[in-house]
Design a protein around this motif. Structure first.
Motif, mmCIF file in Angstrom:
data_model
loop_
_atom_site.group_PDB
_atom_site.id
_atom_site.type_symbol
_atom_site.label_atom_id
_atom_site.label_comp_id
_atom_site.label_asym_id
_atom_site.label_seq_id
_atom_site.Cartn_x
_atom_site.Cartn_y
_atom_site.Cartn_z
ATOM 1 N N ILE A 83 21.765 -13.492 10.359
ATOM 2 C CA ILE A 83 21.008 -13.045 11.464
ATOM 3 C C ILE A 83 20.583 -11.684 11.408
ATOM 4 O O ILE A 83 19.342 -11.379 11.784
ATOM 5 C CB ILE A 83 21.682 -13.557 12.756
ATOM 6 C CG1 ILE A 83 20.660 -13.594 13.769
ATOM 7 C CG2 ILE A 83 22.848 -12.602 13.192
ATOM 8 C CD1 ILE A 83 19.931 -14.870 13.936
ATOM 9 N N SER A 84 21.565 -10.926 10.716
ATOM 10 C CA SER A 84 21.263 -9.364 10.738
ATOM 11 C C SER A 84 20.233 -9.058 9.737
ATOM 12 O O SER A 84 19.771 -7.737 9.643
ATOM 13 C CB SER A 84 22.347 -8.647 10.485
ATOM 14 O OG SER A 84 23.138 -9.066 9.250
ATOM 15 N N ASP A 85 19.609 -9.933 8.967
ATOM 16 C CA ASP A 85 18.712 -9.776 8.053
ATOM 17 C C ASP A 85 17.278 -9.783 8.794
ATOM 18 O O ASP A 85 16.396 -9.639 7.959
ATOM 19 C CB ASP A 85 18.753 -10.873 6.774
ATOM 20 C CG ASP A 85 20.085 -10.642 5.955
ATOM 21 O OD1 ASP A 85 20.406 -11.540 5.624
ATOM 22 O OD2 ASP A 85 20.419 -9.583 5.770
ATOM 23 N N THR A 86 17.103 -10.012 9.919
ATOM 24 C CA THR A 86 15.991 -10.065 10.724
ATOM 25 C C THR A 86 15.246 -8.942 10.593
ATOM 26 O O THR A 86 15.939 -7.825 10.860
ATOM 27 C CB THR A 86 16.031 -10.644 12.100
ATOM 28 O OG1 THR A 86 16.523 -11.934 12.000
ATOM 29 C CG2 THR A 86 14.856 -10.474 12.744
ATOM 30 N N ALA A 87 14.197 -8.508 9.633
ATOM 31 C CA ALA A 87 13.590 -7.417 9.636
ATOM 32 C C ALA A 87 11.962 -7.147 8.966
ATOM 33 O O ALA A 87 11.724 -8.512 8.650
ATOM 34 C CB ALA A 87 14.306 -6.517 8.634
ATOM 35 N N GLU A 88 11.627 -6.266 8.912
ATOM 36 C CA GLU A 88 10.157 -6.390 8.115
ATOM 37 C C GLU A 88 10.657 -5.736 6.799
ATOM 38 O O GLU A 88 11.436 -4.961 6.384
ATOM 39 C CB GLU A 88 9.181 -5.446 8.814
ATOM 40 C CG GLU A 88 7.803 -5.717 8.187
ATOM 41 C CD GLU A 88 7.034 -6.472 9.009
ATOM 42 O OE1 GLU A 88 7.495 -7.072 9.909
ATOM 43 O OE2 GLU A 88 5.917 -6.834 8.381
ATOM 44 N N TYR A 89 10.155 -6.341 5.701
ATOM 45 C CA TYR A 89 10.667 -5.967 4.316
ATOM 46 C C TYR A 89 8.939 -5.878 3.262
ATOM 47 O O TYR A 89 8.176 -6.510 3.413
ATOM 48 C CB TYR A 89 10.920 -7.345 3.476
ATOM 49 C CG TYR A 89 12.472 -7.584 4.068
ATOM 50 C CD1 TYR A 89 12.510 -8.453 5.126
ATOM 51 C CD2 TYR A 89 13.513 -7.104 3.246
ATOM 52 C CE1 TYR A 89 13.991 -8.499 5.729
ATOM 53 C CE2 TYR A 89 14.898 -7.349 3.706
ATOM 54 C CZ TYR A 89 14.970 -8.066 4.876
ATOM 55 O OH TYR A 89 16.209 -8.462 5.655
ATOM 56 N N PHE A 90 9.020 -4.578 2.837
ATOM 57 C CA PHE A 90 7.921 -3.854 2.261
ATOM 58 C C PHE A 90 8.063 -4.000 0.876
ATOM 59 O O PHE A 90 9.177 -3.142 0.530
ATOM 60 C CB PHE A 90 7.624 -2.592 2.909
ATOM 61 C CG PHE A 90 7.133 -2.694 4.407
ATOM 62 C CD1 PHE A 90 8.141 -2.365 5.230
ATOM 63 C CD2 PHE A 90 6.045 -2.908 4.639
ATOM 64 C CE1 PHE A 90 7.853 -2.376 6.475
ATOM 65 C CE2 PHE A 90 5.419 -2.896 5.990
ATOM 66 C CZ PHE A 90 6.153 -2.656 6.986
ATOM 67 N N CYS A 91 7.204 -4.392 0.001
ATOM 68 C CA CYS A 91 7.202 -4.096 -1.329
ATOM 69 C C CYS A 91 6.366 -2.939 -1.647
ATOM 70 O O CYS A 91 5.244 -2.788 -1.038
ATOM 71 C CB CYS A 91 6.559 -5.319 -2.160
ATOM 72 S SG CYS A 91 6.624 -5.358 -3.946
ATOM 73 N N ALA A 92 6.892 -2.253 -2.612
ATOM 74 C CA ALA A 92 6.090 -0.875 -3.082
ATOM 75 C C ALA A 92 5.899 -0.688 -4.451
ATOM 76 O O ALA A 92 6.840 -0.837 -5.079
ATOM 77 C CB ALA A 92 6.577 0.260 -2.052
ATOM 78 N N LEU A 93 5.175 -0.023 -4.861
ATOM 79 C CA LEU A 93 4.976 0.499 -6.248
ATOM 80 C C LEU A 93 4.858 1.930 -6.306
ATOM 81 O O LEU A 93 4.187 2.568 -5.629
ATOM 82 C CB LEU A 93 4.326 -0.397 -7.209
ATOM 83 C CG LEU A 93 2.588 -0.097 -7.243
ATOM 84 C CD1 LEU A 93 2.020 1.058 -7.937
ATOM 85 C CD2 LEU A 93 1.873 -1.234 -7.705
ATOM 86 N N TYR A 94 5.189 2.520 -7.502
ATOM 87 C CA TYR A 94 5.037 4.039 -7.720
ATOM 88 C C TYR A 94 4.424 3.942 -9.267
ATOM 89 O O TYR A 94 5.246 3.356 -10.223
ATOM 90 C CB TYR A 94 6.256 4.800 -7.675
ATOM 91 C CG TYR A 94 6.283 6.210 -8.167
ATOM 92 C CD1 TYR A 94 6.457 6.647 -9.552
ATOM 93 C CD2 TYR A 94 5.509 7.109 -7.202
ATOM 94 C CE1 TYR A 94 6.504 7.956 -9.906
ATOM 95 C CE2 TYR A 94 5.705 8.470 -7.783
ATOM 96 C CZ TYR A 94 5.998 8.813 -8.918
ATOM 97 O OH TYR A 94 5.768 9.962 -9.357
ATOM 98 N N SER A 95 3.303 4.602 -9.387
ATOM 99 C CA SER A 95 2.623 4.512 -10.563
ATOM 100 C C SER A 95 2.945 5.783 -11.606
ATOM 101 O O SER A 95 2.640 5.868 -12.829
ATOM 102 C CB SER A 95 1.236 4.060 -10.761
ATOM 103 O OG SER A 95 0.624 5.253 -9.817
ATOM 104 N N GLY A 96 3.424 6.741 -11.017
ATOM 105 C CA GLY A 96 3.562 8.153 -11.727
ATOM 106 C C GLY A 96 2.366 8.634 -12.202
ATOM 107 O O GLY A 96 1.335 8.671 -11.343
ATOM 108 N N GLY A 97 2.229 9.538 -13.208
ATOM 109 C CA GLY A 97 1.249 9.935 -13.888
ATOM 110 C C GLY A 97 0.444 10.930 -13.045
ATOM 111 O O GLY A 97 -0.827 10.978 -13.067
ATOM 112 N N GLY A 98 1.278 11.601 -12.378
ATOM 113 C CA GLY A 98 0.704 12.845 -11.417
ATOM 114 C C GLY A 98 0.656 12.282 -9.987
ATOM 115 O O GLY A 98 0.365 13.048 -9.234
ATOM 116 N N ALA A 99 0.682 10.873 -9.759
ATOM 117 C CA ALA A 99 0.538 10.325 -8.372
ATOM 118 C C ALA A 99 2.072 10.550 -7.645
ATOM 119 O O ALA A 99 3.032 10.132 -8.294
ATOM 120 C CB ALA A 99 0.173 8.841 -8.303
#
Lengths: 114, 115
Positions: A83-99
């Motif tokens: 029950i404690s896993d109830t939450a919003e989950y976000f996937c994200a990426l980082y591409s590097g290369g100066g960003a």
């Protein structure tokens, strides 16, 4: 340009059942992938990350994710949710290369039903 | 565990007014970031800051926005003349260094409501 797609805006699951939250990405360069979790009224907390090496990565709270380059996916899994896993989950990426900035998906709200 | 702290948690401002959102990054971190999340939309990168200057900014970060590190601990985001569409949750983050090997740590966010 890169993008992250989380197809499911909400995923209802019964307590102690397994769950998979889907994440697909698009990028023309190598990427580094992350899952963040946001509990109610809190900030984003890093759950796990894929940088290199083994495609199966383990994170906190029993979560794991598998990087699949051919399918451009990074799905998050947990064999038995609480029950404690109830939450919003976000996937994200980082591409590097100066960003510097992370590119996020829209998030998936995991709802645990007793 | 050290945390990124943001104040206030909720800010209500009249359209056209200036607003300053405040953040205290983790003390040994050198890179600072602002993101925003409009209700129902993605978390979007606004700006990164290093060595007292902007490192990178997105298309969203126009002339209405500015960032500053006024002292050794605070990192601020200023919106000069707020618009209704600036209503969003604003997240501050910090990292020790740049790059994927140094994850970004996020604060709890400031909810900005423009009336």
């Amino acid at each position: 340009a890169q993008s992250v797609t989380q197809l499911d805006s909400q995923v209802p699951v019964f307590e102690e059942a397994p769950v998979e939250l889907r994440c697909n990405y698009s990028s023309s360069v190598s990427v580094y992938l992350f899952w963040y979790v946001q509990y109610p009224n809190q900030g984003l907390q890093l759950l796990l990350k894929y940088l290199s090496g083994s495609t199966l990565v383990k994170g906190i709270n029993g979560f794991e994710a598998e990087f699949n380059k051919s399918q451009t996916s990074f799905h998050l899994r947990k064999p038995s949710v609480h029950i404690s896993d109830t939450a919003e989950y976000f996937c994200a990426l980082y591409s590097g290369g100066g960003a510097d900035g992370l590119t996020f998906g829209k998030g998936t709200h995991l709802i645990i039903q007793p | 565990e050290p945390e990124v702290t943001q104040t206030p948690s909720h800010q209500v401002t009249q359209m056209g007014q200036e607003v300053i959102l405040r953040c205290v990054p983790i003390s040994n971190h050198l890179y600072f970031y602002w993101y925003r999340q409009i209700l129902g939309q993605k978390v979007e990168f606004l700006v990164s800051f290093y060595n007292n200057e902007i490192s990178e900014k997105s298309e969203i970060f126009d002339d209405q926005f500015s960032v500053e590190r006024p002292d050794g601990s605070n990192f601020t985001l200023k919106i000069r003349s707020t618009k209704l569409e600036d209503s969003a949750m604003y997240f501050c983050a910090s990292s020790e260094r740049r790059g994927a090997w140094q994850p970004q740590h996020f604060g709890d966010g400031t909810r900005l409501s423009i009336l």
